[in-house]
Design a protein around this motif. Structure first.
Motif, PDB file in Angstrom:
ATOM      1  N   VAL A 544       0.847  -1.199   0.000  1.00 15.97           N
ATOM      2  CA  VAL A 544       0.000   0.000   0.000  1.00 15.97           C
ATOM      3  C   VAL A 544       0.885   1.252   0.000  1.00 15.97           C
ATOM      4  CG1 VAL A 544      -1.690   1.343   1.325  1.00 15.97           C
ATOM      5  CG2 VAL A 544      -1.933  -1.151   1.163  1.00 15.97           C
ATOM      6  N   LYS A 545       1.880   1.271   0.919  1.00 15.69           N
ATOM      7  CA  LYS A 545       2.772   2.438   1.025  1.00 15.69           C
ATOM      8  C   LYS A 545       3.477   2.719  -0.291  1.00 15.69           C
ATOM      9  CE  LYS A 545       4.179   2.620   5.884  1.00 15.69           C
ATOM     10  NZ  LYS A 545       5.224   2.140   6.785  1.00 15.69           N
ATOM     11  N   GLU A 546       3.946   1.643  -0.924  1.00 13.52           N
ATOM     12  CA  GLU A 546       4.690   1.800  -2.184  1.00 13.52           C
ATOM     13  C   GLU A 546       3.796   2.443  -3.251  1.00 13.52           C
ATOM     14  OE1 GLU A 546       6.709  -1.582  -4.461  1.00 13.52           O
ATOM     15  OE2 GLU A 546       7.925  -1.330  -2.648  1.00 13.52           O
ATOM     16  N   VAL A 558       0.763  10.447  -2.263  1.00 15.48           N
ATOM     17  CA  VAL A 558      -0.595  10.530  -1.708  1.00 15.48           C
ATOM     18  C   VAL A 558      -0.494  10.615  -0.181  1.00 15.48           C
ATOM     19  CG1 VAL A 558      -2.842   9.386  -1.545  1.00 15.48           C
ATOM     20  CG2 VAL A 558      -1.478   9.185  -3.638  1.00 15.48           C
ATOM     21  N   VAL A 559      -1.224  11.572   0.410  1.00 12.06           N
ATOM     22  CA  VAL A 559      -1.152  11.780   1.868  1.00 12.06           C
ATOM     23  C   VAL A 559      -2.554  11.805   2.469  1.00 12.06           C
ATOM     24  CG1 VAL A 559       1.026  13.061   1.805  1.00 12.06           C
ATOM     25  CG2 VAL A 559      -1.139  14.299   1.559  1.00 12.06           C
ATOM     26  N   ASP A 560      -2.599  11.824   3.810  1.00 16.90           N
ATOM     27  CA  ASP A 560      -3.852  11.977   4.562  1.00 16.90           C
ATOM     28  C   ASP A 560      -4.882  10.925   4.144  1.00 16.90           C
ATOM     29  OD1 ASP A 560      -2.557  14.124   5.663  1.00 16.90           O
ATOM     30  OD2 ASP A 560      -3.476  15.595   4.335  1.00 16.90           O
ATOM     31  N   ILE A 561      -4.489   9.671   4.284  1.00 11.46           N
ATOM     32  CA  ILE A 561      -5.354   8.569   3.856  1.00 11.46           C
ATOM     33  C   ILE A 561      -5.224   7.424   4.853  1.00 11.46           C
ATOM     34  CG2 ILE A 561      -3.591   7.481   2.377  1.00 11.46           C
ATOM     35  CD1 ILE A 561      -5.803   6.973   0.295  1.00 11.46           C
ATOM     36  N   LYS A 562      -6.375   6.755   5.122  1.00 10.50           N
ATOM     37  CA  LYS A 562      -6.361   5.602   6.017  1.00 10.50           C
ATOM     38  C   LYS A 562      -6.718   4.358   5.218  1.00 10.50           C
ATOM     39  CE  LYS A 562      -8.522   3.689  10.165  1.00 10.50           C
ATOM     40  NZ  LYS A 562      -9.504   3.890  11.239  1.00 10.50           N
ATOM     41  N   ALA A 583      -0.612  -7.547  -4.150  1.00  3.85           N
ATOM     42  CA  ALA A 583      -2.070  -7.427  -3.996  1.00  3.85           C
ATOM     43  C   ALA A 583      -2.425  -6.112  -3.290  1.00  3.85           C
ATOM     44  CB  ALA A 583      -2.607  -8.623  -3.200  1.00  3.85           C
ATOM     45  N   GLY A 584      -1.662  -5.768  -2.260  1.00  3.00           N
ATOM     46  CA  GLY A 584      -1.883  -4.491  -1.550  1.00  3.00           C
ATOM     47  C   GLY A 584      -1.699  -3.307  -2.473  1.00  3.00           C
ATOM     48  N   SER A 585      -0.691  -3.397  -3.327  1.00  5.65           N
ATOM     49  CA  SER A 585      -0.385  -2.323  -4.272  1.00  5.65           C
ATOM     50  C   SER A 585      -1.496  -2.187  -5.323  1.00  5.65           C
ATOM     51  CB  SER A 585       0.960  -2.638  -4.942  1.00  5.65           C
ATOM     52  OG  SER A 585       1.292  -1.641  -5.846  1.00  5.65           O
TER      53      SER A 585
END
Length: 689
Positions: A544-546, A558-562, A583-585
């Motif tokens: 996800v972070k990548e 991308v910022v300010d996201i949960k 899969a997360g990406s």
């Protein structure tokens, strides 16, 4: 134990901080002269000051890097750091205040509290640093001591304790009244080495007595003994008054205020006396606290008998000795040639040489003790914010808050030969400055330099050429845009790969939600019942972070996201960390496309000081830059305009403002927040990229 290590009550670690051009460096020069550390005074205009030793500092007449010097005064030893006033170099102030015990805040008496003095004051408040205030430039046109003191109350919410009052101002400024001793002090020779004491001038007596009553009331608020003596009409001994001022200053209940003119050599000796009398020694402050390697709270007292503890707060590339690491020692004794433990990186380091710094000059030391600020050579992995300690008694101290860069430029070497030199030079500059970042654009292959402002990057480029002899070509400045989503969205990521033998299988369902501005990224694991084995969860977060490093609008971070991982599936044989990372990406990319993405831009807080006659033109120009005017003020015969302006509209603003005001208006700006880019500008920004 060496005597020097034990003289802690006579040690003062202080900084000098202020808005640009309030006279910090000149004040430091005078302190060095009167303490006997220098035999001639340096002047900023002549480019021969001690602490502004970099070529760029001397050319521009500003402080860029915080310089550490030491001197002795009346049996006390001072370590003093002269910090920059320009907002682009705010990290230099931050890291200095993190390791100092007290500070002198210098104000221009004709301007009072200015924007950057507000910023550094707040930084000092964050670290609970005791301060004394010095109203400098009392000889300047427009100097107004009472206004400057009032601005401390109005703009800083601070409680000034006036202990001096000026005799005259502007061209008639001739000395100060010491309110504690009720004596006038005048400097009778041009160099300011001879002082003459006399009675308070009759025309000032009423005002000074009023201020002395105020002073006593403030002291009575924090000391019952003074209160009783005051009510009984007893004479309060000067030593008692000073002791209570010291107590209140150290507890930041109030801030003693002095005045003078450093440039005219008036008022500096009493200022050093005040720093000695009222600012704390390491023994006056609470012990330093940190965590051990298991996360438990630990404290270290400023004693040579405690285990060694120090914080690395600054790295400097020295052309003669290589990498210099500046340390503030909190406890224990450090000897040259010894091994220390870097608890931040969990590795051992060797101190090959230990140095006492005097700006860019140095003197070898055999040892250093609690409270000392020293530089050492030989540390390989240690960088700003790392803790060094005794391996048998590990402790990790709180690091520094490092702001993110807001502006970037592309840079490339002028020739193939310079390629490796550029890489090495940038690595060394990044070591020195935590707010300077270097990255490579994956699409274009360009090297991107990111910093705190145009001046910050300009100095970096200048240093590449002069210090490292690397010629570069520079791209246009780029704004550090960000992206975010505006609606919650569910996304699925499925990665299935079959290719003879073991395959790959990862499957996740993630809910993405927008967060408040400034909240960054939050990942929540809501998996229950082992639908996805827990060893694969960190891989999903990494994927996800990548994917968040490049948004769907313009490829900005991308910022300010949960992201809440709530469902998915796995395969007994084929599932792996890499499959779940992918899969997360994939889920993240789908969410960014579906979540009504928005472009965010950095908004700067701008304060412009302009003569009244140019105000209309300046405001009209601001309106053309999407500015939001937040306020007007008057200072003397100048007008102050406060505004919030997108950084993308401010490139080259210094030149624009000069031409609008015939060079008479000045401005300061600092990062305020990120805000959404109006829709009609989004396409233009993305097209430019």
């Amino acid at each position: 134990m060496p005597e020097k290590v034990l003289q802690l009550e006579k040690l003062r670690n202080i900084g000098i901080m202020a808005h640009i051009d309030a006279g910090k460096t000149t004040t430091t020069e005078r302190i060095l002269f009167y303490s006997g550390k220098k035999h001639a005074m340096g002047n900023v205009d002549d480019g021969n000051t001690t602490t502004d030793w970099m070529v760029q500092e001397r050319e521009r007449g500003i402080t860029i890097t915080s310089a550490s010097i030491s001197f002795d005064w009346k049996g006390h030893h001072f370590n003093l750091i002269d910090t920059p006033g320009h907002v682009d170099f705010t990290i230099e102030v931050e890291r200095s205040l993190r390791v100092l015990d007290g500070a002198i805040a210098v104000f221009d008496a004709s301007a009072g509290v200015e924007p950057q003095s507000e910023t550094v004051w707040r930084q000092a408040s964050k670290y609970k640093v005791p301060r004394i205030a010095f109203m400098n430039k009392m000889d300047k046109i427009g100097a107004d001591f009472d206004m400057a003191v009032k601005s401390m109350i109005d703009k800083l919410g601070a409680k000034p304790l006036v202990i001096q009052y000026p005799i005259g101002s502007e061209s008639s400024f001739e000395g100060v009244v010491d309110i504690i001793n009720m004596k006038a002090i005048r400097w009778v020779d041009e160099l300011g080495t001879k002082m003459e004491y006399s009675e308070v001038p009759p025309n000032l007596l009423d005002r000074v007595e009023e201020l002395r009553d105020e002073l006593m009331n403030q002291l009575a608020d924090i000391d019952d003994e003074i209160l009783q003596m005051y009510l009984d009409g007893e004479t309060i001994p000067v030593e008692k008054i000073k002791a209570v001022i010291r107590k209140g200053t150290i507890e930041t209940k109030f801030f003693p205020v002095l005045c003078g003119s450093s440039f005219r050599n008036k008022g500096v000796q009493p200022l050093i006396d005040a720093a000695m009398d009222y600012l704390p020694s390491p023994l006056d402050l609470p012990p330093v606290s940190g965590k051990d390697l298991d996360g438990n709270d630990v404290v270290r007292f400023p004693s040579p008998d405690e285990p060694f503890t120090a914080l690395a707060f600054k790295i400097l590339s020295d052309p003669y000795v290589g990498k210099l690491t500046y340390l503030r020692i909190y406890s224990g004794v450090l000897e040259k040639g010894s091994y220390v433990y870097n608890s931040t990186k969990r590795t051992k380091e060797r101190i090959s040489r230990l140095l006492q710094m005097f700006a860019d000059k140095r003197e070898d030391l055999d040892y250093a003790g609690p409270g000392d600020i020293v530089a050492c050579i030989g540390l390989r992995v240690t960088t700003t914010g790392h803790t060094l300690c005794d391996e048998a008694h590990p402790i990790v101290l709180e690091s520094l808050d490092v702001p993110d860069p807001v502006i970037s430029i592309a840079v490339e070497p002028q020739s193939k030969d310079d390629e490796q030199k550029l890489k090495d030079a940038l690595a060394r500059l990044m070591d020195e400055d935590p707010t300077f970042r270097v990255s490579v654009d994956q699409e274009s292959g360009e090297t991107i330099l990111a910093g705190m402002g145009e001046l910050h990057l300009e100095i970096i480029i200048d240093r590449l050429l002069r210090e490292f002899n690397v010629k570069t070509q520079i791209g246009k400045p780029q704004v550090a845009y960000r992206e975010t989503i505006s609606v919650p969205v569910d996304a699925e990521g499925k990665y299935i790969r079959q290719s003879g033998g073991r395959g790959q299988y990862g499957h996740v369902r993630i809910k993405f939600e927008p967060l408040e501005r400034g909240k960054g990224f939050v990942f929540e694991n809501k998996i229950v019942g082992g639908i996805i084995p827990k060893e694969y969860i960190p891989a999903v977060e990494e994927g996800v972070k990548e994917a968040l490093s490049s948004g769907s609008l313009g490829g900005y971070p991308v910022v300010d996201i949960k992201a809440s991982l709530y469902d998915g599936s796995y395969h007994e044989v084929d599932s792996s960390e890499i499959a779940f990372k992918i899969a997360g990406s994939l889920a993240t990319k789908e969410a960014l496309a579906k979540g009504k993405p928005k472009l965010m831009e950095p908004i700067m807080e701008l304060e412009i000081t302009t003569p009244t006659e140019y105000m209309g033109d300046v405001v009209a120009d601001l309106n053309s830059k999407r500015a939001q005017i937040t306020g007007f003020d008057t200072r003397g015969n100048a007008r102050i305009i406060k505004a919030l302006v997108p950084l993308g509209e401010l490139f080259g603003y210094a030149t624009v403002l000069r031409s609008l005001s015939q060079g008479r208006a000045v401005y300061t700006m600092k990062f305020s927040h990120y805000a959404e880019v109006p829709q009609n500008f989004v396409d233009k920004i993305i097209k430019v990229k």
